[in-house]
Design an enzyme around this catalytic site. Structure first.
Site, mmCIF file in Angstrom:
data_model
loop_
_atom_site.group_PDB
_atom_site.id
_atom_site.type_symbol
_atom_site.label_atom_id
_atom_site.label_comp_id
_atom_site.label_asym_id
_atom_site.label_seq_id
_atom_site.Cartn_x
_atom_site.Cartn_y
_atom_site.Cartn_z
ATOM 1 N N HIS A 190 12.909 42.723 -48.030
ATOM 2 C CA HIS A 190 13.023 44.004 -48.921
ATOM 3 C C HIS A 190 11.984 44.240 -49.942
ATOM 4 O O HIS A 190 11.578 43.142 -50.376
ATOM 5 C CB HIS A 190 14.516 43.801 -49.570
ATOM 6 C CG HIS A 190 15.590 44.125 -48.681
ATOM 7 N ND1 HIS A 190 15.699 45.359 -47.942
ATOM 8 C CD2 HIS A 190 16.861 43.285 -48.383
ATOM 9 C CE1 HIS A 190 16.831 45.295 -47.331
ATOM 10 N NE2 HIS A 190 17.391 44.036 -47.359
ATOM 11 N N CYS A 242 9.758 48.037 -48.052
ATOM 12 C CA CYS A 242 9.765 49.262 -48.796
ATOM 13 C C CYS A 242 8.911 49.298 -50.310
ATOM 14 O O CYS A 242 8.972 48.306 -50.803
ATOM 15 C CB CYS A 242 11.322 49.608 -49.140
ATOM 16 S SG CYS A 242 12.364 49.817 -47.767
#
Length: 320
Positions: A132, A188
């Protein structure tokens, strides 16, 4: 990284338009360290957020690390590789299980310290992360968009993100001239997650990417003859998307639904032909354009980015 979509094999070259920022830079590219005859060391981090981490699980991060471990060991001659994952196979079939290190914030920083310790001219270093990514308010006032980009360790809810300032200070600032560091981030909001001074971006109608400043100068950067701030080492970062975009954790149809980060899959596909043979003389330009083509063909909005510590000739062959 977010979980969605399927990715296919890269199609023909395609250049998506970036939302560029910063000041356009026009200067001649410096030469990279051409003789990588020193040590080869790598840190590979893959986080699926299993075992109690309060984040959405990612199915492909562990596979990404295993694929990168094979790439570096079998094709680029890396023998010193530190692996941090949280999804080890327990049946004895996975060689990586012999060196399990949980990808906590402290362990990632310790691995980075091992990576850069004693680095000297001619060394080739690799840092790979699949997991992430996030954005937080910038309090150091070195971001053009007002946000720090970050990676998310397994224990981030307890001990915090690793923001771009942390990563730059630990990974980039200690490196001397002549070292080549290649950073691959499948997460991301990762476009400028290392606070490198330059980023290559496409403007509408442009046949070639143009160079823009990406952040305000860091304390370890120094001005070159043109007055632009740069890092001492040759630092090259391929990341999975712009700072304002999310990145897909996906299943690859052509591999029977194998879970993978979309960027990692596209990178590997860009380096090998249909017979599984490594392509000769693949350039940084080739990788960037073909990775972007793979995202478009897979129906993904994310636009892979290339950021550098010193200006790079994009026709330089990719090397580790």
């Amino acid at each position: 990284m977010m979980s969605n979509a399927n990715v296919s094999t890269p199609a023909s070259a395609h250049a998506d338009t970036d939302d560029h920022g910063g000041r356009r830079v026009t200067k001649r590219a410096d030469s990279l360290a051409t003789h990588l005859a020193g040590n080869k060391k790598a840190v590979l981090v893959g986080i699926t957020y299993q075992g109690g981490a309060p984040y959405p699980p990612l199915m492909g991060a562990g596979n990404d690390v295993r694929n990168m471990n094979t790439l570096l060991g079998n094709y680029f001659g890396f023998g010193a590789i530190e692996v941090l994952v949280d999804d080890y196979v327990q049946d004895g079939s996975d060689a990586l299980q012999r060196c399990p290190v949980w990808p906590t914030r402290q362990n990632i920083l310790a691995a980075i310290d091992w990576l850069v310790q004693g680095a000297k001219a001619g060394d080739s270093l690799v840092f790979f992360y699949s997991g992430h990514g996030g954005r937080v308010q910038d309090f150091s006032q070195d971001e053009l968009d007002g946000f720090d980009e970050a990676i998310v360790p397994w224990d981030a809810w307890q001990n915090g993100f690793l923001v771009d300032d942390d990563l730059h200070r630990a990974l980039i600032a200690p490196l001397p001239k002549g070292v080549r560091l290649t950073v691959l981030i499948d997460a991301c909001h990762s476009g400028t997650v290392l606070d490198l001074p330059f980023v290559y971006q496409f403007r509408s109608g442009a046949a070639q990417p143009e160079l823009f400043t990406s952040t305000r100068p860091s304390t370890d950067q120094h001005p070159d003859d043109d007055g632009d701030y740069e890092n001492k080492a040759d630092v090259i970062a391929l990341t999975s998307c712009r700072d304002d975009q999310t990145s897909a954790d996906t299943r690859v149809e052509s591999l029977g639904g194998t879970a993978s980060g979309a960027m990692t899959y596209a990178l590997l596909q860009s380096m090998f032909d249909g017979n599984g043979q490594r392509k000769a003389n693949v350039t940084y330009w080739d990788l960037l354009v073909q990775m972007r083509a793979a995202m478009k063909k897979g129906g993904l909005d994310q636009v892979p980015q290339l950021a550098v510590g010193r200006v790079l000739d994009l026709n330089t062959p990719f090397a580790l």
